[in-house]
Design an enzyme around this catalytic site. Structure first.
Site: not given
Ligand SMILES: NC(=O)c1ccc[n+]([C@@H]2O[C@H](COP(=O)([O-])OP(=O)(O)OC[C@H]3O[C@@H](n4cnc5c(N)ncnc54)[C@H](OP(=O)(O)O)[C@@H]3O)[C@@H](O)[C@H]2O)c1
Length: 321
Positions: A284, A61
């Protein structure tokens, strides 16, 4: 906040863990656009204040940057959160990313992560992707050695399929499995959740809000104006014909969430936590206000009626795609 035991380990994880992918910042292949480091640090520290007791990051990351930010954020904290990070995605000097699972590579990766995170031992170390497939047993054996050496406490894998999990499990037991899971990505319901449950493997699911799409905060205009280096521009779920169907679903979810005085983001997270096989959701955030909104979902148990209503909406959504 509620905690759940991670499989057979002695780790009790808050049902929400903080995801730090976007905190890697801009300028690399899978970035989420520019990110302010001081906001990232505030978000991490605020998450811990709110009761989140673990943080997920990965070496790749921001090509090391997210781990550095996590290291800075936790340095002065009295109660150190549990740290989960990942190996396998490596990069060259031009930022090209590729998978490497050779023993020597894993050993040098763990040293680099410990240095960036400024910690002595990694609580939970995952293989990020099973690539190349023929080396997964070598890598899994290497993670077993790292446990014996005291570099990591527990080992897990991410993005493995059932056959790959079965292949490595006899070498030493998998502590944690990290797959994608959301209302729009339900693949693990077929077999993987059952296998993890039978083998007492903890399951920590990622992207529960489908990278922000299931927060109710996206508009068509915002999608069109995502920065050039925000990888979501290339994600089919943020493109037609998927996008319109997803927006429609979100509007229906909003009505449902509002009946309970909640938001779509909270509903999306509570929904993945309804499954008893799921230990926790990795949520996230890029700034303190985002995690402040989502953290409360960790304590929200959906009723049978709410789950059935969501199921009906998802079936309808399925028919339109
Ligand atoms: N192992 C793997 O292959 C893998 C793959 C993906 C993710 N992950 C891990 O899982 C974590 C979570 O997944 P993700 O970050 O992909 O997706 P997520 O948790 O579904 O979405 C996170 C994103 O949603 C937005 N957000 C968060 N809270 C919000 C709120 N209260 N209101 C409006 N928008 C909001 C933010 O982006 P914006 O503000 O830019 O819209 C944030 O970066 C990652 O950070 C990572 O640590 C692991």
């Amino acid at each position: 906040m509620k905690t759940r035991k991670l499989g057979w380990t002695d780790l009790n994880l808050s049902t929400i863990g903080l995801g730090t992918w976007a905190m890697g910042g801009g300028g690399w292949k899978f970035s989420w656009g520019t990110q302010d480091d001081s906001e990232s640090i505030s978000a991490i520290q605020h998450a811990v204040e709110l009761g989140i007791n673990w943080i997920d990051t990965a070496a790749v990351y921001g090509l090391g940057h997210s781990e550095e930010i996590v290291g800075k954020a936790i340095k002065g904290l009295r109660d150190k959160p549990i740290i989960a990070t990942k190996c396998e995605r490596v990069w060259d000097k031009d930022g090209n990313i590729f998978g490497r699972l050779k023993k020597e590579s894993i050993h040098s990766e763990v040293e680099a992560s410990l240095k960036r995170l400024k910690i002595e031992v990694i609580d939970l170390y995952h293989i990020h992707w099973p690539e190349p497939d023929e080396d997964i047993k070598e890598a899994w054996t290497a993670l077993g050695d790292l446990i014996k050496e005291g570099k990591i406490r527990y080992a897990g894998v991410s993005n493995f399929n059932l056959e790959q999990l079965k292949r490595i499990q006899p070498i030493h037991p998998v502590a944690s499995f990290q797959p994608p899971y959301s209302m729009l990505e339900r693949g693990i319901e077929k077999e993987l959740l059952e296998y993890c449950s039978e083998n007492n493997i903890g399951v920590i699911v990622y992207s529960p809000m489908q990278k922000g799409l299931l927060t109710g905060k996206f508009t068509r205009e915002r999608v069109q104006n995502l920065p050039e280096d925000d990888h979501r521009r290339r994600d089919p779920r943020f493109q037609e014909p998927e996008l319109s169907a997803n927006f429609k679903l979100v509007e229906e979810l909003r009505l449902l969430a509002e009946k309970s005085g909640r938001t779509v983001a909270q509903l999306a997270i509570a929904w993945v936590l309804r499954r008893p096989e799921v230990t926790a959701a990795i949520v996230g955030a890029r700034r303190p206000s985002q995690i402040e909104e989502t953290v409360v979902a960790g304590d929200w148990t959906l009723s049978k009626e709410q789950i059935a209503a969501i199921e009906a909406l998802l079936e309808k959504r399925q028919k339109t795609s």
